[in-house]
Write a protein that holds these residues in place. Structure first.
Motif, short mmCIF file in Angstrom:
data_model
loop_
_atom_site.label_atom_id
_atom_site.label_comp_id
_atom_site.label_asym_id
_atom_site.label_seq_id
_atom_site.Cartn_x
_atom_site.Cartn_y
_atom_site.Cartn_z
N THR A 173 -1.59 -13.04 -5.13
CA THR A 173 -0.23 -13.06 -6.08
C THR A 173 0.86 -13.03 -5.01
OG1 THR A 173 -0.19 -10.40 -6.03
CG2 THR A 173 -1.44 -11.44 -7.82
N ASP A 174 1.84 -13.39 -5.56
CA ASP A 174 3.20 -13.55 -4.85
C ASP A 174 3.77 -12.19 -5.19
OD1 ASP A 174 5.84 -13.50 -4.42
OD2 ASP A 174 6.13 -15.61 -5.00
N PRO A 175 4.11 -11.21 -4.21
CA PRO A 175 4.64 -9.91 -4.52
C PRO A 175 5.85 -9.88 -5.09
CG PRO A 175 4.20 -10.16 -2.05
CD PRO A 175 3.85 -11.84 -2.66
N ASN A 176 6.76 -10.96 -5.30
CA ASN A 176 7.97 -10.93 -6.09
C ASN A 176 7.48 -11.04 -7.44
OD1 ASN A 176 9.66 -10.30 -4.10
ND2 ASN A 176 10.14 -12.32 -3.75
N ALA A 177 6.24 -11.73 -7.83
CA ALA A 177 5.84 -12.04 -9.21
C ALA A 177 4.96 -10.72 -9.62
CB ALA A 177 5.10 -13.26 -9.31
N THR A 178 4.51 -9.86 -8.85
CA THR A 178 3.54 -8.99 -9.39
C THR A 178 4.33 -7.75 -9.87
OG1 THR A 178 2.22 -9.43 -7.29
CG2 THR A 178 1.70 -7.35 -8.26
N VAL A 179 3.75 -7.36 -11.09
CA VAL A 179 4.47 -6.29 -11.89
C VAL A 179 3.58 -4.93 -11.78
CG1 VAL A 179 4.82 -5.54 -14.19
CG2 VAL A 179 5.24 -8.04 -13.52
N ALA A 180 2.13 -5.01 -11.76
CA ALA A 180 1.53 -3.75 -11.88
C ALA A 180 -0.07 -4.21 -11.64
CB ALA A 180 1.74 -3.26 -13.24
N TRP A 181 -0.63 -2.91 -11.40
CA TRP A 181 -2.16 -3.21 -10.89
C TRP A 181 -3.02 -1.86 -11.24
CZ3 TRP A 181 1.55 -3.55 -7.17
CH2 TRP A 181 1.26 -2.66 -6.11
N SER A 182 -4.10 -1.95 -11.36
CA SER A 182 -5.08 -0.59 -11.79
C SER A 182 -5.01 0.15 -10.51
CB SER A 182 -6.40 -1.15 -12.38
OG SER A 182 -7.18 -1.70 -11.61
N GLY A 183 -5.18 1.59 -10.93
CA GLY A 183 -5.21 2.67 -9.89
C GLY A 183 -6.42 2.60 -8.86
N GLY A 184 -7.45 1.68 -9.10
CA GLY A 184 -8.49 1.80 -8.38
C GLY A 184 -8.37 0.75 -7.26
N LEU A 185 -7.41 -0.19 -7.22
CA LEU A 185 -7.01 -1.28 -6.31
C LEU A 185 -6.21 -0.92 -5.14
CD1 LEU A 185 -6.82 -4.34 -8.62
CD2 LEU A 185 -8.94 -3.58 -7.48
N SER A 186 -6.37 -1.35 -4.20
CA SER A 186 -5.46 -1.15 -2.90
C SER A 186 -5.01 -2.60 -2.34
CB SER A 186 -6.15 -0.34 -1.87
OG SER A 186 -6.27 0.92 -2.40
N PRO A 187 -3.91 -3.07 -2.64
CA PRO A 187 -3.78 -4.76 -2.27
C PRO A 187 -3.41 -4.72 -0.74
CG PRO A 187 -1.70 -3.74 -3.36
CD PRO A 187 -3.00 -2.68 -3.74
N GLU A 188 -3.96 -5.76 -0.20
CA GLU A 188 -3.82 -6.01 1.29
C GLU A 188 -2.86 -7.12 1.41
OE1 GLU A 188 -6.74 -8.08 4.82
OE2 GLU A 188 -7.32 -7.35 3.02
N VAL A 189 -1.98 -6.74 2.31
CA VAL A 189 -1.04 -8.06 2.70
C VAL A 189 -1.47 -8.90 3.29
CG1 VAL A 189 1.25 -8.24 3.49
CG2 VAL A 189 1.01 -6.09 2.08
N VAL A 190 -1.34 -10.12 3.01
CA VAL A 190 -2.04 -11.38 3.94
C VAL A 190 -0.75 -12.39 4.01
CG1 VAL A 190 -4.26 -10.96 3.44
CG2 VAL A 190 -2.86 -12.59 1.93
N VAL A 191 -0.69 -13.10 5.20
CA VAL A 191 0.11 -14.15 5.53
C VAL A 191 -0.37 -15.45 5.65
CG1 VAL A 191 1.95 -14.82 7.08
CG2 VAL A 191 1.63 -12.26 6.54
N ASP A 192 0.07 -16.24 5.08
CA ASP A 192 -0.47 -17.79 5.06
C ASP A 192 0.59 -18.63 5.49
OD1 ASP A 192 -1.32 -20.50 4.65
OD2 ASP A 192 -2.63 -19.95 3.08
#
Length: 231
Positions: A173-192
């Motif tokens: 997802t685009d961080p600026n378009a991401t609103v929320a996520w479930s507690g069991g997830l830990s997003p990873e920052v990736v660069v393309d």
């Protein structure tokens, strides 16, 4: 749109009580809080109130010492206020769509700018994505919400929930378009970098959040850019 008489306008727009919950949507953009005690809301979100209500900006040492530095550097978008007393308070945030979620021991993460209000039974903590520091202006600070009670979150237009599972693979997802996520997830920052170059942006879609595991992530059809005040 047909022209309404004054009486027709008043009948259509008058405040209504349709539920016994502390949080009730008067419209998709305006939240009524039936206050009897204490509720937390985004600072500056009050548009009207009735009754004996006291508004106090969240103290610098409140809700744990661990949040002290985070609050100092996370900007105005993360500032919350206490609404205490008895009465009715109406809150909104720049006309954004409001969604009410009832937590029953659940944990969710919400972009800090998209937390509008939550009941006193909800515990909150500011979380930081350290690897994103210096890459972009938004999406660095998020709020972890856990407990029992109602949470009001906001989005630009209709939100979309995407399931995340091992079978379907990760969701980016685009961080600026991401609103929320479930507690069991830990997003990873990736660069393309190639994607950012392709789209002609220096620091936009080249930075992404990668969600993998089991859960869900909510996005909005809008890239929100956050500005922090400088002093």
């Amino acid at each position: 749109m047909p022209i309404k008489s004054v009486q027709e306008f008043l009948a259509a727009s008058v405040q209504k009580d349709l539920s016994g919950d502390a949080f009730e949507l008067e419209s998709s953009h305006l939240l009524e809080v039936k206050l009897n005690g204490r509720v937390w809301a985004k600072a500056g979100s009050m548009v009207a109130y009735q009754g004996g209500v006291k508004f106090v900006r969240q103290g610098i040492m409140e809700q744990g010492l661990g949040n002290l530095l985070k609050k100092a550097i996370s900007g105005e978008g993360m500032q919350m206020m206490k609404m205490e007393g008895q009465g009715r308070v109406y809150v909104a945030d720049a006309g954004k769509k409001i969604t009410l979620l009832r937590l029953a021991g659940d944990t969710i993460f919400v972009n800090g700018n998209d937390v509008l209000a939550y009941e006193d039974g909800i515990q909150s903590d500011i979380t930081m994505m350290r690897r994103m520091a210096g890459m972009m202006s938004g999406g660095l600070f998020n709020m972890k919400l856990h407990g029992n009670g109602i949470v009001a979150i906001t989005s630009h237009y209709e939100p979309l929930t995407l399931p995340v599972s091992a079978q379907t693979g990760p969701v980016f997802t685009d961080p600026n378009a991401t609103v929320a996520w479930s507690g069991g997830l830990s997003p990873e920052v990736v660069v393309d970098m190639s994607l950012g170059t392709l789209l002609g942006r220096g620091s936009g879609e080249s930075v992404q959040l990668k969600f993998k595991g089991e859960g869900w992530v909510v996005v909005q059809p809008y890239e929100e850019v956050y500005f922090q005040k400088t002093h």
